[in-house]
Design an enzyme around this catalytic site. Structure first.
Site, PDB file in Angstrom:
ATOM      1  N   ARG A 261      42.356 -45.709  47.952  1.00 65.08           N
ATOM      2  CA  ARG A 261      42.913 -44.330  48.216  1.00 65.08           C
ATOM      3  C   ARG A 261      43.519 -43.826  48.987  1.00 65.08           C
ATOM      4  NH1 ARG A 261      37.569 -43.189  49.191  1.00 65.08           N
ATOM      5  NH2 ARG A 261      38.337 -42.568  51.563  1.00 65.08           N
ATOM      6  N   HIS A 265      37.830 -39.161  50.076  1.00 64.93           N
ATOM      7  CA  HIS A 265      37.336 -39.777  49.200  1.00 64.93           C
ATOM      8  C   HIS A 265      37.238 -37.933  48.598  1.00 64.93           C
ATOM      9  CE1 HIS A 265      34.461 -40.072  46.208  1.00 64.93           C
ATOM     10  NE2 HIS A 265      33.733 -38.697  46.533  1.00 64.93           N
ATOM     11  N   TYR A 274      34.984 -43.807  59.361  1.00 69.88           N
ATOM     12  CA  TYR A 274      34.640 -44.916  58.556  1.00 69.88           C
ATOM     13  C   TYR A 274      35.905 -46.303  57.905  1.00 69.88           C
ATOM     14  CZ  TYR A 274      35.199 -42.884  53.819  1.00 69.88           C
ATOM     15  OH  TYR A 274      35.592 -42.093  52.779  1.00 69.88           O
TER      16      TYR A 274
HETATM   17  C1  LIG Z   1      25.473 -41.709  39.343  1.00 64.26           C
HETATM   18  C2  LIG Z   1      26.085 -40.701  40.668  1.00 64.26           C
HETATM   19  N1  LIG Z   1      25.261 -41.624  41.705  1.00 64.26           N
HETATM   20  C3  LIG Z   1      26.378 -40.876  42.847  1.00 64.26           C
HETATM   21  C4  LIG Z   1      26.937 -40.188  43.163  1.00 64.26           C
HETATM   22  C5  LIG Z   1      27.650 -39.607  44.302  1.00 64.26           C
HETATM   23  N2  LIG Z   1      29.026 -40.395  44.142  1.00 64.26           N
HETATM   24  C6  LIG Z   1      30.437 -39.465  43.977  1.00 64.26           C
HETATM   25  S1  LIG Z   1      31.747 -40.383  43.894  1.00 64.26           S
HETATM   26  C7  LIG Z   1      31.070 -42.101  44.639  1.00 64.26           C
HETATM   27  C8  LIG Z   1      31.581 -42.993  44.758  1.00 64.26           C
HETATM   28  C9  LIG Z   1      32.841 -43.461  43.242  1.00 64.26           C
HETATM   29  O1  LIG Z   1      33.272 -44.729  43.964  1.00 64.26           O
HETATM   30  P1  LIG Z   1      34.241 -45.355  42.682  1.00 64.26           P
HETATM   31  O2  LIG Z   1      33.609 -45.189  41.514  1.00 64.26           O
HETATM   32  O3  LIG Z   1      34.835 -46.484  43.949  1.00 64.26           O
HETATM   33  O4  LIG Z   1      35.359 -43.638  42.679  1.00 64.26           O
HETATM   34  P2  LIG Z   1      36.525 -43.712  43.808  1.00 64.26           P
HETATM   35  O5  LIG Z   1      35.768 -42.166  44.234  1.00 64.26           O
HETATM   36  O6  LIG Z   1      36.708 -44.333  44.395  1.00 64.26           O
HETATM   37  O7  LIG Z   1      37.429 -42.855  43.243  1.00 64.26           O
HETATM   38  C10 LIG Z   1      29.174 -41.496  44.815  1.00 64.26           C
HETATM   39  C11 LIG Z   1      28.545 -42.712  44.617  1.00 64.26           C
HETATM   40  C12 LIG Z   1      27.467 -39.811  41.908  1.00 64.26           C
HETATM   41  N3  LIG Z   1      28.319 -38.679  41.366  1.00 64.26           N
HETATM   42  N4  LIG Z   1      26.600 -40.172  40.325  1.00 64.26           N
END
Ligand SMILES: Cc1ncc(C[n+]2csc(CCOP(=O)(O)OP(=O)(O)O)c2C)c(N)n1
Ligand SMILES: [Mg+2]
Length: 371
Positions: A261, A265, A274
């Site tokens: 990425r 985010h 971080y």
């Molecule tokens: C069930 C749930 N827990 C927490 C969140 C908060 N949250 C949003 S994005 C994220 C991280 C996701 O990371 P990843 O799966 O690696 O996807 P990326 O954003 O890197 O594409 C979190 C914890 C959420 N949206 N849904």
């Protein structure tokens, strides 16, 4: 890599090196014409341009939020172009490149991030489900859909396959692991496409899993493969093979697209808090677009006029989405309460009334200011 439990380095399927050199792989032969590689290059450039525009539009206050795909273009275009019209994709919230391949108008994506709509398109028109914010839940939706495909008898050489997109962070969710197991025991025609972009917001990969993600599939009883997620040709070949495997009734498969990425985010996040810039530089050298360009140039498959034309088309796309976005209506803040339940609900109605009072308090304050 220090976090691997296994002795040897995981294999990374690669068909195009960061320097733009073509490689072959015994399991993933790819017959591709120069025309087709040029088309992939165009896709990559256009989605990056669209994404850059969307980030700018958020900064200008036109969107509430944007989740940039910067760096993940190859994983998305490669896998997206492997899909056939009858296939169904279940995205998370960053799959703008896959959306592009499925013919979703860019403005419809912007519309959702502006709050103008809560959906934005008809999944059936495009074989592309609505964006999902609840991490990992779409892996279960995809598995259920795939079981439906199976029960409809829609498998076979020209049958339907399903693909679920999620991130490295999502592999820690129960939903994702339940989907793996349910897909396995039901032999569901679903491809799990994990974009391991090394980060889940501020949580790095080593805090997410001790074993390489693709190896987890073995524990559930289906194959897993790690592909260079910045290599559009490898992503195309591996996803095409996986979809065919599913389509023909051979069950699920997990693809781990190893990528990065490059941006924040979302526009709400500041990654300089971080992560170190050296990591960014390391991945910049593996840019998914630069290597396709190098390949096309080295092979004499594209000239300056081609690259200039794609650049110009990208600029026009940027302008077009800018205008389309500004022309979208502003969402009414109270609309969200209409979308929660089909039937009236006292709790939602109360919250709506409270929120309406809160909004009105600003008008009262402004009126008092005038007096
Ligand atoms: C069930 C749930 N827990 C927490 C969140 C908060 N949250 C949003 S994005 C994220 C991280 C996701 O990371 P990843 O799966 O690696 O996807 P990326 O954003 O890197 O594409 C979190 C914890 C959420 N949206 N849904
Ligand atoms: Mg991630």
């Amino acid at each position: 890599m220090s976090n691997n439990t296994a002795q040897e380095e995981p294999e990374l399927v690669q068909l195009l090196t960061p320097e733009g050199e073509r490689r072959t792989h015994p399991d993933y032969p790819l017959d591709i014409t120069p025309d087709e590689v040029r088309a992939l290059y165009r896709d990559l450039v256009l989605v990056r341009r669209f994404d850059t525009e969307a980030v700018a539009l958020q900064r200008q206050g036109e969107l509430g939020l944007w989740a940039s795909l910067l760096g993940q273009e190859a994983a998305q275009i490669g896998s997206g172009r492997a899909l056939r019209p009858q296939d169904m994709a279940f995205p998370s919230y960053r799959e703008h490149g896959v959306a592009w391949c499925r013919g979703i108008p860019p403005k419809d994506l912007l519309s959702m991030f502006r709050g103008t709509t809560n959906g934005g398109w008809d999944p059936h028109d495009h074989g592309f489900h609505l964006y999902t914010i609840v991490i990992g839940s779409q892996a279960l939706h995809a598995t259920g859909y795939a079981m439906g495909v199976q029960r409809d008898g829609a498998l076979g050489e020209d049958g339907t396959a399903v693909i679920a997109y999620f991130g490295d962070g999502a592999t820690s969710q129960g939903d994702t692991n339940e989907a793996f197991n349910y897909a396995a025991v039901n032999n569901a025609p679903v491809v799990f496409f994990c974009q391991n972009n090394q980060w889940a917001i501020s949580e790095p990969m080593e805090r997410q899993s001790r074993a390489p993600i693709y190896r987890r599939a073995a524990g559930f009883g289906f194959p897993g493969v790690r592909v260079d997620g910045n290599d559009v040709l490898a992503c195309l070949a591996v996803t095409r093979a996986a979809l065919q495997h599913a389509r023909e009734g051979q069950g699920p498969l997990l693809i781990e697209a190893f990528t990065y990425r490059m941006g924040a985010h979302t526009t709400n996040d500041d990654p300089t808090r971080y992560r170190v810039s050296a990591e960014l530089e390391e991945w910049r050298a593996k840019d998914p677009i630069a290597r396709v360009r190098a390949y096309l140039e080295n092979e004499g498959h594209a000239d300056d006029a081609f690259f200039a034309a794609v650049e110009e088309e990208a600029e026009r796309l940027g302008e077009r989405v800018r205008h389309e976005c500004r022309a979208l209506p502003d969402p009414d803040p109270l609309d969200i309460f209409h979308e929660v339940y089909a039937e009236p609900d006292v709790h939602t109605d109360r919250q709506r009334a409270e929120f309406a009072d809160y909004l009105a308090s600003f008008e009262d304050a402004a009126a008092e200011g005038v007096r």
